[in-house]
Design a protein around this motif. Sequence first.
Motif, PDB file in Angstrom:
ATOM      1  N   UNK A  54       2.690 -21.767  10.111  1.00 15.45           N
ATOM      2  CA  UNK A  54       2.120 -20.454  10.400  1.00 15.45           C
ATOM      3  C   UNK A  54       2.195 -19.604   9.139  1.00 15.45           C
ATOM      4  N   UNK A  55       1.048 -19.247   8.617  1.00 13.86           N
ATOM      5  CA  UNK A  55       0.986 -18.522   7.367  1.00 13.86           C
ATOM      6  C   UNK A  55       1.521 -17.102   7.446  1.00 13.86           C
ATOM      7  N   UNK A  56       1.715 -16.531   6.287  1.00 14.11           N
ATOM      8  CA  UNK A  56       2.243 -15.187   6.175  1.00 14.11           C
ATOM      9  C   UNK A  56       1.140 -14.149   6.343  1.00 14.11           C
ATOM     10  N   UNK A  90       3.199 -19.166   1.529  1.00  9.44           N
ATOM     11  CA  UNK A  90       2.061 -19.023   0.608  1.00  9.44           C
ATOM     12  C   UNK A  90       0.772 -19.436   1.309  1.00  9.44           C
ATOM     13  N   UNK A  91       0.735 -19.203   2.617  1.00 10.33           N
ATOM     14  CA  UNK A  91      -0.380 -19.677   3.427  1.00 10.33           C
ATOM     15  C   UNK A  91      -1.043 -18.535   4.173  1.00 10.33           C
ATOM     16  N   UNK A  92      -2.372 -18.592   4.242  1.00  7.97           N
ATOM     17  CA  UNK A  92      -3.147 -17.701   5.098  1.00  7.97           C
ATOM     18  C   UNK A  92      -3.647 -18.528   6.284  1.00  7.97           C
ATOM     19  N   UNK A  93      -3.337 -18.086   7.485  1.00  6.74           N
ATOM     20  CA  UNK A  93      -3.770 -18.828   8.656  1.00  6.74           C
ATOM     21  C   UNK A  93      -2.759 -19.869   9.089  1.00  6.74           C
ATOM     22  N   UNK A 256     -10.680 -23.163   1.087  1.00  4.59           N
ATOM     23  CA  UNK A 256     -10.831 -22.464   2.369  1.00  4.59           C
ATOM     24  C   UNK A 256     -10.162 -21.089   2.361  1.00  4.59           C
ATOM     25  N   UNK A 257      -9.648 -20.695   1.204  1.00  4.40           N
ATOM     26  CA  UNK A 257      -8.937 -19.417   1.054  1.00  4.40           C
ATOM     27  C   UNK A 257      -7.735 -19.341   1.997  1.00  4.40           C
ATOM     28  N   UNK A 258      -7.084 -20.485   2.195  1.00  2.00           N
ATOM     29  CA  UNK A 258      -5.910 -20.536   3.054  1.00  2.00           C
ATOM     30  C   UNK A 258      -4.607 -20.599   2.249  1.00  2.00           C
ATOM     31  N   UNK A 259      -4.703 -20.985   1.003  1.00  4.57           N
ATOM     32  CA  UNK A 259      -3.510 -21.074   0.171  1.00  4.57           C
ATOM     33  C   UNK A 259      -3.463 -19.868  -0.761  1.00  4.57           C
ATOM     34  N   UNK A 260      -2.386 -19.110  -0.682  1.00  7.44           N
ATOM     35  CA  UNK A 260      -2.228 -17.943  -1.547  1.00  7.44           C
ATOM     36  C   UNK A 260      -1.859 -18.454  -2.936  1.00  7.44           C
TER      37      UNK A 260
END
Length: 350
Positions: A54-56, A90-93, A256-260
Amino acid sequence: MKYLIGILCFLLANASFSQFSFQGETIAAGTKKHFKVPISDKNHTTFIPVTVFCGIEKGPTLGITAGVHGYEYPPIMAGQRLIKSINPKRLKGVVILVQIANVGSFSNRSPFVNALDGKNLNRTFPGNPNGTVTAKIADFITNSIIAKSDFFLDVHAGDAPEDLMPYAAYYSNVAMASASSKGRKMAEALLFDHIVIFKTEGKDYVKKDKPSLYCSAEAFKRNIPSVDIECGRLGMVENEAVLKIEEGILNMLIHLNMKISLEKAIQKNAYLFIENRTYQSSSFDGIYYPFKKSGDYITKGMKVGEITDYFGKTLETVYAKADGIILFTIGTPPIKKGETLLVIGDVLKK
């Protein structure tokens, strides 16, 4: 006061993205949780190991399956590495990672099928909650992984007898332009030289009244951008293949713009696309001698193999039916009548 109100509004607006629910449990933002999901029918009991990240920050959900065929080891071992290399802080989503979809195949070293009921999981989707254990696994993945996903990836390799060249693939259909286009970009981000296009026009498995059969086809049928990886061969664990899968998935997360990350997704300068594939099957039971290996370019009419009986008598000389690159060939001696000997990919001239 305005400053405090602004902070409060921001916190309220983002509160719904602070956690993710899975299997009745809550995963807090910036954390991961492991699940051992039990699956059973009246005769057999198994489980599915799943890790949820679960991303931040707010973002999409990516579903990943490995080990749909449990003898295909590089995807499974890459999944073990991803447990550590995907950082939820460091995750989105959300990433839902199924490390081994088919533990019955994996633990029994059973190529293609689940040893518990003899069924091929990748011919069983969308599954059946009242079926045998393999059908129940497919049902769980369909409703608890695929149905929650905005993007989907299924990772495979060459099973025990399969000499397979590495490639990425994506599903395409003119009636599903957005999912097809996004899938293509995902496939490119996986960093494989060759990309196979799964054209689905006219295919039964995307029709509403027909079963999808394949794991990633079930996702695409739901209009979810869907990609596959094929990387690894002959049931071997080769570190190069494991690392290639891991690298591709981490790069796709950036795409996918999921990794910060300050990094941008790597883009290759060129890709070789394959839309049409020619399948060739054996006309006999016997012993197969391949003269070519996966990744070799061949021309129509070229001698690519030979089948003999069990006393060395030639039963069939195998000639290529098309020009192209060998995506797959049988790499072990046993062969059965009707079994696929090789698959030739027609590389698009782009």
